[in-house]
Design an enzyme around this catalytic site. Structure first.
Site, PDB file in Angstrom:
ATOM      1  N   CYS A 112       0.627  -1.203   0.087  1.00 44.36           N
ATOM      2  CA  CYS A 112      -0.054   0.103   0.019  1.00 44.36           C
ATOM      3  C   CYS A 112       0.768   1.322  -0.018  1.00 44.36           C
ATOM      4  O   CYS A 112       0.645   2.209  -0.573  1.00 44.36           O
ATOM      5  CB  CYS A 112      -0.939  -0.010   1.382  1.00 44.36           C
ATOM      6  SG  CYS A 112       0.092  -0.364   2.826  1.00 44.36           S
ATOM      7  N   HIS A 116      -2.504   6.359   4.493  1.00 46.94           N
ATOM      8  CA  HIS A 116      -1.348   6.633   4.772  1.00 46.94           C
ATOM      9  C   HIS A 116      -0.773   7.894   4.098  1.00 46.94           C
ATOM     10  O   HIS A 116      -1.424   8.279   3.033  1.00 46.94           O
ATOM     11  CB  HIS A 116      -0.681   5.379   3.857  1.00 46.94           C
ATOM     12  CG  HIS A 116      -0.613   4.227   4.541  1.00 46.94           C
ATOM     13  ND1 HIS A 116      -1.388   4.040   5.898  1.00 46.94           N
ATOM     14  CD2 HIS A 116      -0.416   2.967   4.296  1.00 46.94           C
ATOM     15  CE1 HIS A 116      -1.448   2.639   6.287  1.00 46.94           C
ATOM     16  NE2 HIS A 116      -0.564   1.859   4.945  1.00 46.94           N
TER      17      HIS A 116
END
Lengths: 329, 329
Positions: A127, A240
């Site tokens: 990710c 994130h």
């Protein structure tokens, strides 16, 4: 119209996969939800009806065309080859096959052509790597990246539903009892940051940190790319963030970088410091597009650019990217 | 025995200064607590008695030997010269005089000798810079630093007591009402991170980010030091963390770096990944020593080291460093 299976359907990423498929109106003939014993029997909503999650077995894949895996590397390693043997194409969200030279590792905006080389399995990248590359790759194409220095600010949902529970429980405990306990991360995550994501390698890096270099090289077809990364868990539920200093072969200005990034599909430039406009994880959550800002000339590199990129790691970092791969098939 | 004054006594740093003076048994004849109009009249405990905070005026400094300033740059700019004129030595925690070539900027473990050059004012460095240099400077002495790439994870108490209130209030609101409001930072800080500390410069960096290079050069006596920094506010109450990649002139290994750092006063090496030992801000809070860990060879630099340093920015980044300066006088 495809018959689709999802392994790990009740996990944080699995649930997002179901939502993304619905939202993007992916043409599905039948949907089979699979999970390990622990989660089998749960009901999950799909297109207005309840689907019961079935226990994953070697025989689960008969009649399916495409299977999305997101139940960890061990499950992928055991069951993805069985799905392929049953005639399915697998899009795997785990790290099990990412380094395998026979398995394409694909971000559809970057290397869609690699999908053609698949032999049954296509890997979905890490990710943090996928989110960083969404901004880095267009700059690489324009200016030729040599190396990056990056630090991440990673949300607890990156650890799955149990990461979310941990932060929620610690917040609740602290509020009600004044103390909190630690069950999952090595330290309290509430009101703290933890400089460890994934396990440690002998050289002192974590596996998560080295994925940026190894997966970045493969996705960008750039075997000399170097990435020095520190990955840190922060008390954020979703999305994130990554602070990046990137060095390029050719001269580059902030203005030129911004121009390149503005025309990049899947990426929104949010970059107006005077009006306090820059990406923050709360604003990137539940959005398909990643957001990039704080674009500036790197003051320690001769041909360098700094930027700050945020992305919903359950979407671009996982479910969305996997569904985009399946759409390309 | 000195007559001591503290300007900004009721602020987050001022209160820490009082505690540090008490804890270190600094020989004080008299203590005068000063603040702007808003905080005058408050009572603060000192050595078992209540001291009333007096309103700061041009005449506040008569009879004092040393004055610690921590009430922002504007107050320092106006009143520190008056204190000097009244015969006091000033240790100033603001950024007002840090760039002034006639004012020493001192971290006592690094450049104590610079204090001798003072003409009445000694500046205390930026908190993130001081904490980073506690680990970087000994490595610089041993291997010759050329540049660093750093990302910070800065606690809300770095914005003073109002930063703490903001995070506390947002947590309480969310818990009781399900919604939260924003008063101080440009975005919600609870469950979020904000890539802005201090104000923006025209080139897109923040002032906070550029302090690492400008103050680092002055403190280390290293005019060619380059620092590319991204400063980020995180939902942590106390202690800043910094992820650093540093490039050196001479070859360096993680082992050699660790050896140097282990013998550095004011710094604890917390670095045993296999046992999940590395610094986290919760563990560095309320400790005089900074903590360094995650020490490893930088994989994108030929002579490079990565490390992760945490420090209580109210102590080493502010109050402790200021009191250490006064002790050296």
């Amino acid at each position: 119209m495809k018959n689709l299976g999802i392994v790990g359907a009740s996990g944080a990423v699995g649930r997002e996969m179901i939502k993304v498929l619905e939202r993007r109106q992916f043409p599905i003939a039948g949907l089979k939800l699979l999970a390990t014993e622990r989660s089998a029997g749960k009901k999950i909503q799909w297109a207005g009806q309840d689907i019961v999650v079935e226990k994953l077995t070697a025989n689960s894949f008969a009649g399916l065309d495409v299977v999305l895996f997101s139940a960890g590397s061990d499950v992928s390693r055991e069951y993805a080859p069985l799905a392929v043997k049953a005639g399915c194409v697998v899009a795997d969200n785990s790290s099990a096959f990412r380094a395998d030279s026979r398995v394409p590792l694909v971000v559809p905006e970057i290397n869609p052509g690699d999908i053609r080389l698949h032999r049954g399995i296509i890997a979905n990248p890490n990710c943090t790597t996928a989110i960083t590359l969404m901004a880095l790759y267009p700059l690489h194409r324009a200016f030729g990246v040599t190396k990056i220095f990056a630090s991440s600010y990673q949300a607890v949902s990156g650890s799955g539903a149990k990461g979310v529970s941990e932060l929620l429980r610690q917040a609740g405990n602290l509020f009600y009892t004044g103390v909190t306990d630690i069950r999952m991360y090595p330290y309290q995550i509430l009101y703290n940051v933890i400089p460890r994501v994934d396990s440690f390698l002998p050289d002192g890096y974590t596996r998560e940190e080295m994925k940026m270099q190894s997966e970045g090289r493969k996705i960008m077809h750039h075997p000399f790319f170097r990435a020095s990364v520190t990955c840190v868990r922060v008390p954020v539920f979703r999305s994130h963030s990554v602070a990046v200093s990137a060095e390029f072969e050719r001269p580059v200005t902030a203005q030129a970088a911004r121009k390149v990034l503005r025309r990049t599909p899947g990426l929104d430039v949010v970059d107006d410091p005077d009006r306090d406009r820059y990406p923050v994880p709360l604003n990137a959550a539940e959005k398909d597009n990643c957001q990039v800002g704080r674009i500036r000339q790197d003051c320690a590199l001769d041909n360098g650019i700094c930027f700050w990129v945020c992305g919903d790691q359950l979407l671009k970092g996982a479910a969305l990217n996997a569904v985009q791969i399946v759409e390309l098939l």
